[in-house]
Enzyme design. Sequence first.
Site, mmCIF file in Angstrom:
data_model
loop_
_atom_site.group_PDB
_atom_site.id
_atom_site.type_symbol
_atom_site.label_atom_id
_atom_site.label_comp_id
_atom_site.label_asym_id
_atom_site.label_seq_id
_atom_site.Cartn_x
_atom_site.Cartn_y
_atom_site.Cartn_z
ATOM 1 N N ASN A 1 15.105 -92.904 -4.578
ATOM 2 C CA ASN A 1 14.891 -91.832 -5.563
ATOM 3 C C ASN A 1 13.506 -91.235 -5.363
ATOM 4 O OD1 ASN A 1 15.424 -90.256 -7.944
ATOM 5 N ND2 ASN A 1 14.088 -91.649 -9.099
ATOM 6 N N HIS B 1 10.409 -89.231 -7.529
ATOM 7 C CA HIS B 1 9.940 -88.977 -8.903
ATOM 8 C C HIS B 1 8.581 -88.267 -8.835
ATOM 9 C CE1 HIS B 1 9.702 -89.520 -13.200
ATOM 10 N NE2 HIS B 1 8.443 -89.892 -13.037
HETATM 11 C C1 GRF Z 1 12.177 -83.386 -8.730
HETATM 12 O O1 GRF Z 1 10.916 -83.130 -9.282
HETATM 13 C C2 GRF Z 1 12.396 -84.866 -8.546
HETATM 14 O O2 GRF Z 1 11.216 -85.549 -8.273
HETATM 15 C C3 GRF Z 1 12.930 -85.285 -9.881
HETATM 16 O O3 GRF Z 1 13.756 -84.223 -10.277
HETATM 17 C C4 GRF Z 1 13.286 -83.012 -9.700
HETATM 18 C C5 GRF Z 1 14.436 -82.361 -9.003
HETATM 19 O O4 GRF Z 1 14.081 -81.081 -8.529
HETATM 20 N N1 GRF Z 1 13.594 -86.565 -9.796
HETATM 21 P P1 GRF Z 1 15.092 -80.303 -7.603
HETATM 22 O O5 GRF Z 1 16.422 -80.240 -8.354
HETATM 23 O O6 GRF Z 1 15.211 -81.059 -6.325
HETATM 24 O O7 GRF Z 1 14.508 -78.934 -7.417
#
Ligand code: GRF
Length: 187
Positions: free
Chosen positions: A107, A109
């Site tokens: 994942n 974050h």
């Molecule tokens: C990202 O900031 C990721 O770190 C978090 O959710 C967001 C998703 O952004 N888990 P995207 O949909 O990839 O633009």
Amino acid sequence: MKHIAVFASGYGSNFIKIHENTLQGKINAKLVLFVSDQPKANAVSYAKQHHIPMFIFHRDDYKKRMEYETIILQYLREHQVDWIILAGYMQKIGSTLLTPYEGRIINIHPSLLPMFKGKDAIKQAWDANAKMTGVTIHYVDEHIDHGKIIAQASIEINHASLKQLEAEIHAIEHDLYTETIIKLLED
Ligand code: GRF
């Protein structure tokens, strides 16, 4: 060539970047499956446009996580998926997927975990007047935004607006996720 699946619930900028990088051969893998719990998400439209095999579901249609994860597992097996890449997937991962894919679910974050877990992590850091924040990529376990850290990148918060900080974090995410996936697939 390794097979990867991406799970996303929102805009999908990380998903799109990963897909582009597989097509360009930067990431030596095939993106064989896309999973989402948000039928109206931009990420779903992108997956449809690019004819990526997908499983899209409504969380409310299932009583228990195990029910829809059992279906996801069938898709993963059918497409012989090696790695699951979470990119803004807003559901917890349960044991139905964690057990067969132990050590092969990651994942991303947008904070320096363990700081600022959960939703709106960039805004949390901004509101806290933190000096630094960043991006973390970690293995997934049964807890949210938890699990062994694989890679982190940090930046100083000196931006004029939250919007600017968000834009920079997302750019870092796209590069760090790509680099990390390349390394993991090599091992
Ligand atoms: C990202 O900031 C990721 O770190 C978090 O959710 C967001 C998703 O952004 N888990 P995207 O949909 O990839 O633009």
